[in-house]
Design an enzyme around this catalytic site. Sequence first.
Site, PDB file in Angstrom:
ATOM      1  N   SER A 111       0.822  -1.209   0.000  1.00  0.00           N
ATOM      2  CA  SER A 111       0.000   0.000   0.000  1.00  0.00           C
ATOM      3  C   SER A 111       0.856   1.259   0.000  1.00  0.00           C
ATOM      4  O   SER A 111       0.331   2.350  -0.202  1.00  0.00           O
ATOM      5  CB  SER A 111      -0.916   0.001   1.218  1.00  0.00           C
ATOM      6  N   HIS A 120      -1.946  -2.334  -6.458  1.00  0.00           N
ATOM      7  CA  HIS A 120      -2.510  -2.007  -5.142  1.00  0.00           C
ATOM      8  C   HIS A 120      -4.034  -2.056  -5.204  1.00  0.00           C
ATOM      9  O   HIS A 120      -4.675  -1.144  -5.734  1.00  0.00           O
ATOM     10  CB  HIS A 120      -2.011  -0.615  -4.703  1.00  0.00           C
ATOM     11  N   GLU A 169      -4.583   0.591  -8.114  1.00  0.00           N
ATOM     12  CA  GLU A 169      -3.474   1.495  -8.453  1.00  0.00           C
ATOM     13  C   GLU A 169      -2.367   0.632  -9.042  1.00  0.00           C
ATOM     14  O   GLU A 169      -1.936  -0.333  -8.401  1.00  0.00           O
ATOM     15  CB  GLU A 169      -2.908   2.160  -7.185  1.00  0.00           C
ATOM     16  N   ASN A 228      -3.028   6.376  -0.740  1.00  0.00           N
ATOM     17  CA  ASN A 228      -2.719   6.590   0.676  1.00  0.00           C
ATOM     18  C   ASN A 228      -2.079   7.945   0.968  1.00  0.00           C
ATOM     19  O   ASN A 228      -2.105   8.403   2.106  1.00  0.00           O
ATOM     20  CB  ASN A 228      -1.856   5.446   1.200  1.00  0.00           C
TER      21      ASN A 228
HETATM   22  N1  CAA Z   1     -16.066  -8.527   1.363  1.00  0.00           N
HETATM   23  C1  CAA Z   1     -16.903  -8.741   0.346  1.00  0.00           C
HETATM   24  N2  CAA Z   1     -18.038  -8.020   0.150  1.00  0.00           N
HETATM   25  C2  CAA Z   1     -18.323  -7.081   1.056  1.00  0.00           C
HETATM   26  C3  CAA Z   1     -17.511  -6.801   2.169  1.00  0.00           C
HETATM   27  C4  CAA Z   1     -16.342  -7.576   2.306  1.00  0.00           C
HETATM   28  N3  CAA Z   1     -15.463  -7.394   3.310  1.00  0.00           N
HETATM   29  N4  CAA Z   1     -18.060  -5.801   2.883  1.00  0.00           N
HETATM   30  C5  CAA Z   1     -19.193  -5.451   2.244  1.00  0.00           C
HETATM   31  N5  CAA Z   1     -19.351  -6.216   1.158  1.00  0.00           N
HETATM   32  C6  CAA Z   1     -20.443  -6.139   0.192  1.00  0.00           C
HETATM   33  C7  CAA Z   1     -21.753  -6.523   0.827  1.00  0.00           C
HETATM   34  O1  CAA Z   1     -21.953  -7.902   0.754  1.00  0.00           O
HETATM   35  C8  CAA Z   1     -22.736  -5.768  -0.018  1.00  0.00           C
HETATM   36  O2  CAA Z   1     -22.921  -6.449  -1.222  1.00  0.00           O
HETATM   37  P1  CAA Z   1     -24.404  -6.579  -1.835  1.00  0.00           P
HETATM   38  O3  CAA Z   1     -25.012  -5.232  -1.808  1.00  0.00           O
HETATM   39  O4  CAA Z   1     -24.135  -7.061  -3.201  1.00  0.00           O
HETATM   40  O5  CAA Z   1     -25.065  -7.544  -0.957  1.00  0.00           O
HETATM   41  C9  CAA Z   1     -21.995  -4.486  -0.392  1.00  0.00           C
HETATM   42  O6  CAA Z   1     -20.606  -4.767  -0.204  1.00  0.00           O
HETATM   43  C10 CAA Z   1     -22.417  -3.330   0.509  1.00  0.00           C
HETATM   44  O7  CAA Z   1     -22.218  -3.730   1.839  1.00  0.00           O
HETATM   45  P2  CAA Z   1     -23.149  -3.316   3.064  1.00  0.00           P
HETATM   46  O8  CAA Z   1     -24.524  -3.041   2.558  1.00  0.00           O
HETATM   47  O9  CAA Z   1     -22.975  -4.334   4.133  1.00  0.00           O
HETATM   48  O10 CAA Z   1     -22.492  -2.042   3.664  1.00  0.00           O
HETATM   49  P3  CAA Z   1     -22.128  -0.662   2.998  1.00  0.00           P
HETATM   50  O11 CAA Z   1     -23.118  -0.235   1.980  1.00  0.00           O
HETATM   51  O12 CAA Z   1     -21.796   0.208   4.121  1.00  0.00           O
HETATM   52  O13 CAA Z   1     -20.781  -0.963   2.191  1.00  0.00           O
HETATM   53  C11 CAA Z   1     -18.433  -0.878   2.147  1.00  0.00           C
HETATM   54  C12 CAA Z   1     -19.657  -1.493   2.805  1.00  0.00           C
HETATM   55  C13 CAA Z   1     -18.377  -1.283   0.668  1.00  0.00           C
HETATM   56  C14 CAA Z   1     -17.228  -1.443   2.875  1.00  0.00           C
HETATM   57  C15 CAA Z   1     -18.550   0.686   2.270  1.00  0.00           C
HETATM   58  O14 CAA Z   1     -18.766   1.039   3.607  1.00  0.00           O
HETATM   59  C16 CAA Z   1     -17.314   1.402   1.762  1.00  0.00           C
HETATM   60  O15 CAA Z   1     -17.141   1.604   0.592  1.00  0.00           O
HETATM   61  N6  CAA Z   1     -16.442   1.822   2.712  1.00  0.00           N
HETATM   62  C17 CAA Z   1     -15.211   2.521   2.380  1.00  0.00           C
HETATM   63  C18 CAA Z   1     -14.217   1.518   1.887  1.00  0.00           C
HETATM   64  C19 CAA Z   1     -12.908   2.161   1.558  1.00  0.00           C
HETATM   65  O16 CAA Z   1     -12.714   3.363   1.648  1.00  0.00           O
HETATM   66  N7  CAA Z   1     -11.955   1.315   1.166  1.00  0.00           N
HETATM   67  C20 CAA Z   1     -10.625   1.752   0.915  1.00  0.00           C
HETATM   68  C21 CAA Z   1      -9.815   1.557   2.147  1.00  0.00           C
HETATM   69  S1  CAA Z   1      -8.189   2.134   1.912  1.00  0.00           S
HETATM   70  C22 CAA Z   1      -7.413   0.889   1.171  1.00  0.00           C
HETATM   71  O17 CAA Z   1      -7.878  -0.189   0.971  1.00  0.00           O
HETATM   72  C23 CAA Z   1      -6.031   1.202   0.764  1.00  0.00           C
HETATM   73  C24 CAA Z   1      -4.989   0.941   1.747  1.00  0.00           C
HETATM   74  O18 CAA Z   1      -3.909   0.672   1.319  1.00  0.00           O
HETATM   75  C25 CAA Z   1      -5.147   1.131   3.195  1.00  0.00           C
END
Ligand code: CAA
Length: 283
Positions: free
Chosen positions: A119, A140, A152, A190
């Site tokens: 990352s 990434h 990325e 990031n």
């Molecule tokens: N694995 C697989 N599918 C998942 C999941 C997981 N861990 N978490 C949620 N989902 C799926 C759910 O099953 C659901 O799918 P369906 O609608 O098809 O049933 C869908 O995603 C939406 O989930 P929820 O309704 O439970 O919840 P939500 O609408 O709040 O979405 C989320 C969850 C997609 C995680 C949303 O909250 C989100 O986008 N959060 C921000 C995520 C983000 O910013 N990610 C980047 C992090 S930084 C990074 O990764 C880089 C790094 O290097 C640190």
Amino acid sequence: MNIQKVMVIGAGQMGSGIAQVCAQAGYEVKLNDREEKFFDRGLQTITKNLSRNVEKGRMTEDEKQVILNKITKSLSLEDANDVDIVIEAAVENMEIKQSIFKQLDEITPAHTILATNTSSLPITEIAAATNRPEQVIGMHFMNPVPVMKLVEIIRGLATNDDIYMAIEEMTKKLNKVPVEVNDFPGFVANRVLMPMINEAIYTLYEGVATKEAIDDVMKMGMNHPMGPLQLADFIGLDTCLYIMEVLHDGFGDSKYRPCPLLRKYVKAGWLGKKTGRGFYIYE
Ligand code: CAA
């Protein structure tokens, strides 16, 4: 370049997600981890995700089984001796990554691409542990991998164009969107995300608002799906601190100094969702 066989190193949150999307796209996947129990946990997560797709009518039970059959267990890096690409998603530690890449350079065929899901660590430095830096590249993925569209793609100093194009094509085949980025600390995702999270932690530290209020402001005011403190818990506070340190060391600029409250939580072992407690408590 014809990529068919993939090895994913690390069956944790990121590695299992990468293995899942690769298998869904039709690749043969060896999912590698050091111990059987880590592989089992990763496969369990994948099975759960696919079962949800079956329940929702997005795939049949047979299709789920075809995807699961594409994933095989690997407990040794030696299994990389016949793959076309390795995607490494092991722990974020330069020494460990360099050691893995050095071994992979010896084990894999000459054509194999060596990609890392790091990352924030420099691709160029990871590539320097191999004799094929032109075939080393950053890939990434975002968490949760099966849901998030972005990958990325980071070129190291020596990465050649054919390799970049092969990875761009593979990313599209995974039904993701590739975005090209150069090799600077934190890349783009990031470099932009972590200072925002760190600033949210400062806001809490200085008593400007409660954690719920800070998250509400960003969720409802900026339309972010999660507030920054909730997102930090979701990513892991140790990972957030580690990335802030990479930015701080890499740029030597005090604007990237990690918030003391973040350090304190990490020292307490409050690492977020994975340990049951971070800024919030998880049952
Ligand atoms: N694995 C697989 N599918 C998942 C999941 C997981 N861990 N978490 C949620 N989902 C799926 C759910 O099953 C659901 O799918 P369906 O609608 O098809 O049933 C869908 O995603 C939406 O989930 P929820 O309704 O439970 O919840 P939500 O609408 O709040 O979405 C989320 C969850 C997609 C995680 C949303 O909250 C989100 O986008 N959060 C921000 C995520 C983000 O910013 N990610 C980047 C992090 S930084 C990074 O990764 C880089 C790094 O290097 C640190």
